[in-house]
Design an enzyme around this catalytic site. Structure first.
Site, PDB file in Angstrom:
ATOM      1  N   SER A   1     -15.806   8.822  20.090  1.00 52.17           N
ATOM      2  CA  SER A   1     -15.619   9.847  19.340  1.00 52.17           C
ATOM      3  C   SER A   1     -16.988  10.795  18.924  1.00 52.17           C
ATOM      4  O   SER A   1     -17.814  10.383  19.518  1.00 52.17           O
ATOM      5  CB  SER A   1     -15.474   9.381  17.665  1.00 52.17           C
ATOM      6  OG  SER A   1     -16.185   8.872  17.130  1.00 52.17           O
ATOM      7  N   ASN A   2     -16.632  12.129  18.577  1.00 49.51           N
ATOM      8  CA  ASN A   2     -17.817  13.149  18.419  1.00 49.51           C
ATOM      9  C   ASN A   2     -18.900  12.620  17.398  1.00 49.51           C
ATOM     10  O   ASN A   2     -20.100  12.935  17.631  1.00 49.51           O
ATOM     11  CB  ASN A   2     -17.302  14.348  18.036  1.00 49.51           C
ATOM     12  CG  ASN A   2     -16.660  15.002  19.222  1.00 49.51           C
ATOM     13  OD1 ASN A   2     -16.543  14.471  20.240  1.00 49.51           O
ATOM     14  ND2 ASN A   2     -16.740  16.349  19.092  1.00 49.51           N
ATOM     15  N   GLU A   3     -18.246  11.767  16.389  1.00 48.75           N
ATOM     16  CA  GLU A   3     -19.303  11.146  15.425  1.00 48.75           C
ATOM     17  C   GLU A   3     -20.387  10.071  16.218  1.00 48.75           C
ATOM     18  O   GLU A   3     -21.464  10.110  15.941  1.00 48.75           O
ATOM     19  CB  GLU A   3     -18.694  10.449  14.318  1.00 48.75           C
ATOM     20  CG  GLU A   3     -18.003  11.482  13.318  1.00 48.75           C
ATOM     21  CD  GLU A   3     -16.842  12.252  13.990  1.00 48.75           C
ATOM     22  OE1 GLU A   3     -16.201  11.462  14.737  1.00 48.75           O
ATOM     23  OE2 GLU A   3     -16.284  13.244  13.420  1.00 48.75           O
TER      24      GLU A   3
ATOM     25  N   GLN B   1      -6.483   0.791  30.260  1.00 51.49           N
ATOM     26  CA  GLN B   1      -7.789   0.245  29.754  1.00 51.49           C
ATOM     27  C   GLN B   1      -7.519  -0.464  28.376  1.00 51.49           C
ATOM     28  O   GLN B   1      -7.049   0.309  27.303  1.00 51.49           O
ATOM     29  CB  GLN B   1      -8.557   1.741  29.068  1.00 51.49           C
ATOM     30  CG  GLN B   1      -9.838   1.385  28.728  1.00 51.49           C
ATOM     31  CD  GLN B   1     -10.789   2.490  28.467  1.00 51.49           C
ATOM     32  OE1 GLN B   1     -10.279   3.576  28.205  1.00 51.49           O
ATOM     33  NE2 GLN B   1     -11.957   2.415  28.273  1.00 51.49           N
ATOM     34  N   GLY B   2      -7.989  -1.632  28.251  1.00 59.03           N
ATOM     35  CA  GLY B   2      -7.698  -2.584  27.062  1.00 59.03           C
ATOM     36  C   GLY B   2      -8.888  -2.637  26.482  1.00 59.03           C
ATOM     37  O   GLY B   2      -9.558  -3.772  26.352  1.00 59.03           O
ATOM     38  N   TYR B   3      -9.648  -1.750  25.771  1.00 62.19           N
ATOM     39  CA  TYR B   3     -10.677  -2.020  24.779  1.00 62.19           C
ATOM     40  C   TYR B   3     -10.349  -2.115  23.507  1.00 62.19           C
ATOM     41  O   TYR B   3     -10.631  -3.121  22.665  1.00 62.19           O
ATOM     42  CB  TYR B   3     -11.587  -0.646  25.118  1.00 62.19           C
ATOM     43  CG  TYR B   3     -12.555  -0.565  26.359  1.00 62.19           C
ATOM     44  CD1 TYR B   3     -12.067  -1.459  27.185  1.00 62.19           C
ATOM     45  CD2 TYR B   3     -13.606   0.050  26.339  1.00 62.19           C
ATOM     46  CE1 TYR B   3     -13.049  -1.580  28.441  1.00 62.19           C
ATOM     47  CE2 TYR B   3     -14.436  -0.222  27.548  1.00 62.19           C
ATOM     48  CZ  TYR B   3     -14.045  -0.929  28.532  1.00 62.19           C
ATOM     49  OH  TYR B   3     -14.882  -0.945  29.775  1.00 62.19           O
ATOM     50  N   SER B   4      -9.694  -1.023  22.802  1.00 63.20           N
ATOM     51  CA  SER B   4      -9.551  -1.008  21.185  1.00 63.20           C
ATOM     52  C   SER B   4      -8.637  -1.948  20.929  1.00 63.20           C
ATOM     53  O   SER B   4      -7.640  -2.328  21.439  1.00 63.20           O
ATOM     54  CB  SER B   4      -9.106   0.416  20.926  1.00 63.20           C
ATOM     55  OG  SER B   4      -9.796   1.527  21.479  1.00 63.20           O
TER      56      SER B   4
ATOM     57  N   GLU C   1     -16.407   6.951  32.017  1.00 65.44           N
ATOM     58  CA  GLU C   1     -15.430   7.552  31.293  1.00 65.44           C
ATOM     59  C   GLU C   1     -15.962   9.020  30.607  1.00 65.44           C
ATOM     60  O   GLU C   1     -15.512   9.756  30.263  1.00 65.44           O
ATOM     61  CB  GLU C   1     -14.998   6.642  29.999  1.00 65.44           C
ATOM     62  CG  GLU C   1     -13.824   7.237  29.211  1.00 65.44           C
ATOM     63  CD  GLU C   1     -13.373   6.137  28.236  1.00 65.44           C
ATOM     64  OE1 GLU C   1     -13.891   5.083  27.927  1.00 65.44           O
ATOM     65  OE2 GLU C   1     -12.312   6.522  27.692  1.00 65.44           O
TER      66      GLU C   1
END
Ligand code: FAD
Lengths: 385, 400
Positions: free
Chosen positions: B386-388, B128-131, B246
């Protein structure tokens, strides 16, 4: 009562921090842990030159007469820099026991070498089943013609892979005694173990190891009581080391979130994260208070010593884990990678939680002590002695 | 309302159990037990995938026309529970659960007929190439650029944290094709052959000692326009569709329960002093508390599933809740398990993968992996939104 550092103490702190900043950065430390021996001889002799190795010992033993506060300041710096050299295990734990239990000759030889940087003693006491029941020892010593023969297993001896001499505990006629056992003794095998924090220990097996009569340390002393007191000094030192690490994690997190931009703003501009960091700071402050109590309790009567030391280990175990987890979370994937020191601090705190008694062991030990209503309700201020 | 399985579902469960009993061998199960990471070592994962593929069960969530099972949601849930109970290697990740649904929904016929079979038979493994280094939570700020040149894109830039990219054959990536308008509007979704000239992969080790993710550099990498999914500038919508899979699309109840069962086995074993953790009230209180968390999370999942089965949408709050809670539960199980080790927690085994080491007793092996699992568990609340960011989603819905 006075809880302020003296000018000399502040100078010591500054010099320790400066030395480690200049000579022991994260890259340097990574090189040391990746090396064959896992220790840097040059750093160790610089520590000797700086007087670190002499710090806790009395002047008549060639030391500098530093007290628990000086040790705690040094350990905070050790924590920050993630020092893997066996300062705690050789100097504070093993050295401290030699000072308490050793004869004049034993002190001259072992402490002399330790302070000069030529010897690194290690304490081999706990065994697999010991946990923090320090009297649960299965190794045995039997009298021989010219001394004793020692057999037993001592896993995970801290600093063991760097040691030239071991202080090995074994039961002699039903009582736990300590013996000085050179690392090259016949019948002794020492296997190097890599630890979760990057440092090394050794698994020791003693198979009928002969030692001379002069190897017995403190023939007449209450050895177990001295061992327990030595672990308490070491535990107070660990509490301070943990505080140093927590501060480092806090500072790194604040600095990172000020730099890292997402959604057009530095992360530190999001109030949700500001409060998270403020909570971390609360925990760092609490830990500092606990560690100070531990530091100022190491010479107190046993119940107070336990309240101070085990209480701090239990409290700091909990809050340090939370601070470390938060630091990783706020660094995002960066904190999860090995590239930054965050993970190394995290792993060292995890190791501390499992060294010289686990967080749960210390909570239980503390719980036993505060069953005494006088201990629970008594002030932290003590009667003068 | 009830929680009853139908007769048919019970029969189905038994069939799955029998299959797992005979095909999920000890070697695969051991490799999974010794895996500290979220996904299995590809060598192990592909072996298990091949066995599932022979049975036609490799992609339970796919429609039958593409080689899926055509199972109901309940059947998929039961299948997942059974696989977890049996201890399967987790490998049905980016390929089967993320890129496949995207190709089915947005891909053209040529893309479907080329890529989907290659996923099923393990010929392709996807990353997966997102970040990117500058774009994590704020994904839409991504900068990796694709410039159209005739019938190909020229790609320059870098992706980071790409899980298993060093084992993958292909990457699905979000790239920038325009700077005008809102930043979401200039994003395009493309498929990159990782064997192409100009691709460099730099390994990154994680705090659990494993090389699981990477930084991937693109230096004038050529990607045929035929490997674009959807239209130019449509990438953001496609990415959001993928994130649904996801985050919310996976059944996790079974995994959490299986982790808890493992922890219980570990805690039932006598420690060196003869003591057992399950006899320790402090331990059991924490253990039981986590078990109630698992039950609650599992019920959320079943409720969401029932809604979908009845033709509704579970909504974003339950799926964000499940993502948050799932990560917390995994983390607390891993933390409690590591707390059992005592002094042995200090021992660190550097070799990876751990299953290459000589076999020990099951408990010794649990002890060998427990610290690494604990360290690894910290990533649960970071990846996949993330949870945030999940809390942001919930807060926005609440305060709308
Ligand atoms: C194990 C692992 C595997 C991964 N695999 C992949 C992969 O295969 N492919 C891929 O593309 N990516 C992958 N990622 C990357 C993952 O998607 C990102 O880590 C995630 O999106 C967070 O981005 P970041 O790490 O840059 O953190 P940042 O975005 O820098 O965030 C740092 C911290 O700040 C918080 N934060 C950020 N913005 C806000 C805000 N507005 N309000 C409050 N808090 C905020 C975050 O929640 C986090 O705690 C992986 C990550 C991990 C840890």
């Amino acid at each position: 009562m006075d809880l302020n550092y003296s000018d000399e103490q502040l100078l010591l702190k500054e010099s320790a921090e400066r030395f480690l900043k200049e000579r022991y950065d994260f890259e340097k430390r990574n090189k040391i842990i990746a090396s064959e021996t896992g220790v840097d001889a040059a750093i160790w002799s610089e520590m000797a030159d700086l007087g670190w190795l002499a710090l806790p010992f009395a002047e008549e033993n060639g030391g500098l007469g530093g007290g628990p506060v000086e040790i705690s300041l040094t350990m905070e710096a050790v924590g920050w820099a993630l020092v893997v050299e066996p300062y705690l295990s050789s100097v504070i734990l093993a050295g401290g026991l030699v000072e308490k239990l050793g004869s004049e000759e034993q002190r001259a030889e072992i402490l002399g070498g330790l302070i000069a940087g030529t010897s690194r003693p290690a304490l081999a006491h706990t065994e697999r089943q010991t946990g923090f029941d320090l009297d649960n020892i299965a190794a045995t010593a039997t009298k021989s013609v010219d001394g004793y023969t020692i057999s037993g297993e001592k896993p995970l001896v801290p600093g063991g892979s760097f040691a030239d001499v071991f202080l090995v505990s074994a039961t002699l006629d039903g009582t736990v005694k300590l013996f000085v056992v050179p690392a090259d003794s016949a019948g002794l095998t020492s296997t190097q173990v890599k630890l979760v924090d990057g440092s090394r220990a050794s698994d020791l097996v003693l198979d009928n190891v002969p030692v001379l009569a002069s190897a017995l340390l403190g023939a007449a002393a209450d050895t177990l009581a001295e061992i327990e007191a030595a672990y308490d000094r070491a535990n107070a030192a660990l509490a301070s080391e943990a505080v140093g690490i927590m501060d480092a994690l806090m500072d790194a997190t604040v600095a990172y979130t000020k730099e890292r931009v997402q959604f057009g703003k530095p992360l530190a501009a999001f109030q949700a994260l500001q409060h998270r960091m403020a909570e971390m700071a609360v925990k760092c402050q609490e830990a500092r208070g606990s560690a100070l109590l531990a530091t100022l309790s190491v010479d107190a009567p046993r119940p107070m010593r336990i309240r101070g030391v085990s209480g701090a280990r239990a409290k700091i175990g909990k809050v340090s884990r939370s601070v470390a987890q938060e630091a990783i979370q706020l660094h995002g994937a960066m904190g999860f990678s090995e590239e930054m020191p965050i993970g190394a601090w995290f792993r060292r705190l995890y190791a501390i939680e499992n060294t010289f008694g686990t967080t749960a062991d210390h909570l239980k030990r503390y719980g036993e002590i505060i069953r005494d209503p006088a201990m629970l309700s008594g002030s932290l201020l003590r009667e003068p002695v | 309302m009830d929680l009853l399985m139908t007769e048919e579902e019970v029969r189905f469960r038994n069939e799955v159990r029998t299959f797992l009993d005979t095909h999920l061998d000890e070697g695969l199960k051991r490799a999974e037990r010794l895996n500290p990471s979220f996904l299995a070592d590809p060598a192990v994962g592909l072996k298990w995938q091949a066995k599932l593929n022979d049975k036609g069960w490799v992609a339970p969530s796919w429609p039958r026309q593409y080689g899926g099972t055509g199972w109901t949601l309940a059947e998929r849930y039961i299948f997942d529970q059974e696989c977890e109970r049996a201890g399967e290697p987790h490998f049905r990740g980016a390929s089967i659960k993320m890129i496949a649904p995207v190709i089915m929904r947005y891909g053209n016929e040529a893309q479907k007929s080329f890529y989907l079979p290659r996923i099923l038979n393990g010929e392709d493994v996807w990353a997966q190439g997102y970040s990117e280094p500058g774009s994590g939570s704020d994904l839409a700020s991504l900068k990796t650029r694709a410039v159209l040149d005739g019938d190909q894109y020229i790609v320059n830039g870098s992706k980071i944290w790409s899980t298993l990219a060093h084992h993958a054959t292909r990457m699905f990536a979000l790239v920038r094709t325009a700077d005008t308008g809102k930043k979401q509007e200039g994003i395009t979704f493309i498929l990159i052959d990782l064997k192409s000239p100009g691709v460099t992969i730099r390994p990154i080790r994680s705090i659990c000692g494993t090389h699981e993710f990477n930084q991937v550099f693109f230096d004038d990498v050529k990607v045929p326009v035929s490997d674009r999914i959807g239209e130019e500038g449509e990438g953001w919508d496609i990415a959001k569709y993928l994130l649904e899979f996801e985050r919310g699309g996976a059944f996790a109840g079974g995994m959490l329960r299986a982790m808890l069962a493992r922890l219980q086995r570990l805690a039932s074993e006598p420690l060196p002093g003869g003591r057992k953790m399950i006899d320790d009230p402090l331990f059991m209180a924490r253990f039981a508390e986590i078990a109630t968390d698992v039950d609650a999370n599992d019920m959320l999942e079943l409720s969401a599933m029932s809604k979908v089965q009845a033709g509704g949408n579970p909504g974003s709050v339950p799926s964000s809740t499940m993502k948050i809670e799932r990560s917390r539960i995994r983390q607390s199980i891993a933390e409690l398990a590591a707390s059992i080790l005592g002094t042995d927690a200090l021992r660190w085994e550097e070799h990876r993968p751990l299953h290459e080491l000589p076999e020990g007793s099951e408990i010794d092996e649990e002890c060998k992996v427990a610290s690494a699992v604990y360290f690894n568990s910290r990533s649960q609340s970071i990846f996949g939104g993330s949870n945030e960011i999940q809390l942001e989603i919930i807060a926005k819905t609440l305060l709308r």
